[in-house]
Design a protein around this motif. Structure first.
Motif, short mmCIF file in Angstrom:
data_model
loop_
_atom_site.label_atom_id
_atom_site.label_comp_id
_atom_site.label_asym_id
_atom_site.label_seq_id
_atom_site.Cartn_x
_atom_site.Cartn_y
_atom_site.Cartn_z
N TRP A 9 -20.34 -0.34 33.33
CA TRP A 9 -19.09 -1.50 32.80
C TRP A 9 -17.86 0.17 32.78
O TRP A 9 -16.81 -0.12 33.76
CB TRP A 9 -19.20 -2.10 32.29
N ALA A 10 -17.76 0.91 31.74
CA ALA A 10 -16.67 1.79 31.79
C ALA A 10 -16.27 2.46 32.74
O ALA A 10 -15.09 3.12 32.93
CB ALA A 10 -17.44 1.96 30.19
N THR A 13 -14.95 0.66 35.51
CA THR A 13 -13.72 0.90 34.94
C THR A 13 -13.06 1.61 35.37
O THR A 13 -11.63 1.69 35.99
CB THR A 13 -13.50 0.03 33.79
N PHE A 16 -12.60 2.83 39.13
CA PHE A 16 -11.37 2.22 39.78
C PHE A 16 -9.67 2.25 39.93
O PHE A 16 -9.19 1.93 40.63
CB PHE A 16 -11.96 1.05 39.70
N PHE A 17 -9.41 1.87 37.72
CA PHE A 17 -8.59 2.57 37.93
C PHE A 17 -7.62 4.06 37.99
O PHE A 17 -6.34 4.45 38.49
CB PHE A 17 -8.13 1.67 36.03
N ILE A 60 -5.42 -6.65 38.76
CA ILE A 60 -6.15 -7.28 37.70
C ILE A 60 -7.19 -8.59 38.70
O ILE A 60 -8.41 -7.65 38.31
CB ILE A 60 -5.93 -7.98 35.98
N TYR A 63 -9.30 -5.73 41.10
CA TYR A 63 -10.71 -5.38 39.63
C TYR A 63 -12.02 -6.47 39.71
O TYR A 63 -12.85 -6.23 39.27
CB TYR A 63 -10.22 -4.83 38.53
N GLY A 64 -11.30 -7.26 39.09
CA GLY A 64 -12.17 -8.50 38.92
C GLY A 64 -12.74 -8.90 40.07
O GLY A 64 -14.63 -9.24 40.27
N LEU A 67 -15.39 -5.87 41.01
CA LEU A 67 -16.47 -5.85 39.71
C LEU A 67 -17.77 -6.73 40.07
O LEU A 67 -18.70 -6.84 39.62
CB LEU A 67 -15.77 -5.94 38.60
#
Length: 317
Positions: A9-10, A13, A16-17, A60, A63-64, A67
């Motif tokens: 997950w990290a 994340t 992505f950013f 956001i 991103y959601g 994910l």
């Protein structure tokens, strides 16, 4: 396993950013086909492409959605080719697996031989000279090793092809390039562990019973000295995948590394995310296997050894 899920997950994340914060506009790159002049593109076309790929939504929300799709194994379609990102990774993976597999075999064989050779000889000067080689190998950048091999074994003495994926012979130089720093790192850890193990009481007992040097090294010292090196070996697998990015670029090989460079340059977010998460998944799986195999090597470290292994691999990650 819970730690592995957190790492995945990290990794997703952060990747992505970081990609979102890049200054270029993915919609403009899509319209330009990954190249060309982006200043002359119709603004209406850019707005249409942003809406088509969901790039006009809040970050956001993007991103959601990304994910949730990634959890289901779907990273979306490439912005440039339109092909599923996972299929592009699957197509590029076999060549990279061949390269990293050969490099890993060379690194293990060369690192183990160098470690034993730096401890085994009776002559102190020879031991010191051999002990200086692993730090040198670790310090050499991968691209520098590759350029040296190209200069000497492809251009000056045309023994191996300089570029391409044609035949097993084209694997030699890239695999050696990857294996040099990895094997040097393994030799550094194994030789240090061997020196410490040779001073243990059970080794001194073997000497007192009249065991030969070869038996003491192979039957008594090497097995226990290999435990820290085994942790390094697990970390090396992830490192070889990372090194493939540079190596495949230097040798113009088609593979996961070259796909990574192209996708980052073109800001092809779905493909980059698929590659990053796959690399993290490989690292997590290998680390878990290392943790599970530790008690088989030495049952005394069933609890403390696994904890130390996780701590070491977390630092390496």
């Amino acid at each position: 396993m819970g730690q592995g899920v957190f790492v995945l997950w990290a990794t997703f994340t952060i990747a992505f950013f970081v990609l979102y914060l890049l200054p270029s506009d993915p919609a403009a790159l899509i319209a330009a086909g990954g190249g060309g002049e982006v200043d002359q593109i119709d603004p209406a076309l850019l707005e249409e492409l942003r809406a088509q790929h969901g790039l006009d939504r809040p970050v956001i929300v993007q991103y959601g959605d990304a994910l949730w799709q990634a959890v289901r194994g779907d990273f979306g379609a490439s912005y440039l080719s339109g092909a599923p990102a996972t299929s592009l990774v699957a197509q590029a993976l076999p060549e990279t697996l061949k390269l990293t597999g050969v490099a890993l075999a060379l690194a293990v064989a060369g690192g183990a031989l160098l470690a034993v050779a730096s401890v085994f000889p009776r002559a102190r000067a020879l031991r010191q000279a051999l002990s200086a080689l692993p730090p040198l190998g670790v310090a050499l950048p991968t691209f520098f090793v590759g350029l040296l091999l190209l200069q000497w074994l492809s251009f000056r003495v045309p023994v191996f092809p300089a570029i391409g994926n044609e035949g097993a012979i084209s694997l030699v130089l890239p695999a050696v390039t990857l294996a040099v720093p990895a094997g040097a790192q393994l030799a550094q850890v194994l030789s240090r562990s061997l020196r410490g193990t040779l001073g243990e009481p059970y080794v001194e007992t073997a000497w007192a019973k009249g065991a030969g040097r070869g038996r003491v090294f192979l039957a008594h010292a090497l097995r226990n000295a290999a435990i820290p090196a085994f942790t390094v070996l697990g970390i090396m697998v992830g490192g070889l995948l990372g090194g493939a990015v540079v190596t495949e670029t230097v040798f113009s090989r088609v593979g996961l590394g070259r796909l990574t460079v192209q996708s980052v340059n073109q800001q092809d977010v779905p493909v980059v995310l698929a590659i990053v998460v796959f690399s993290a998944l490989v690292f997590v799986v290998v680390t878990l296997v290392v943790d599970l195999v530790y008690p088989l090597l030495d049952p005394r470290i069933e609890s403390s050894g696994i904890t130390e292994s996780r701590r070491s691999t977390a630092v390496a990650a």
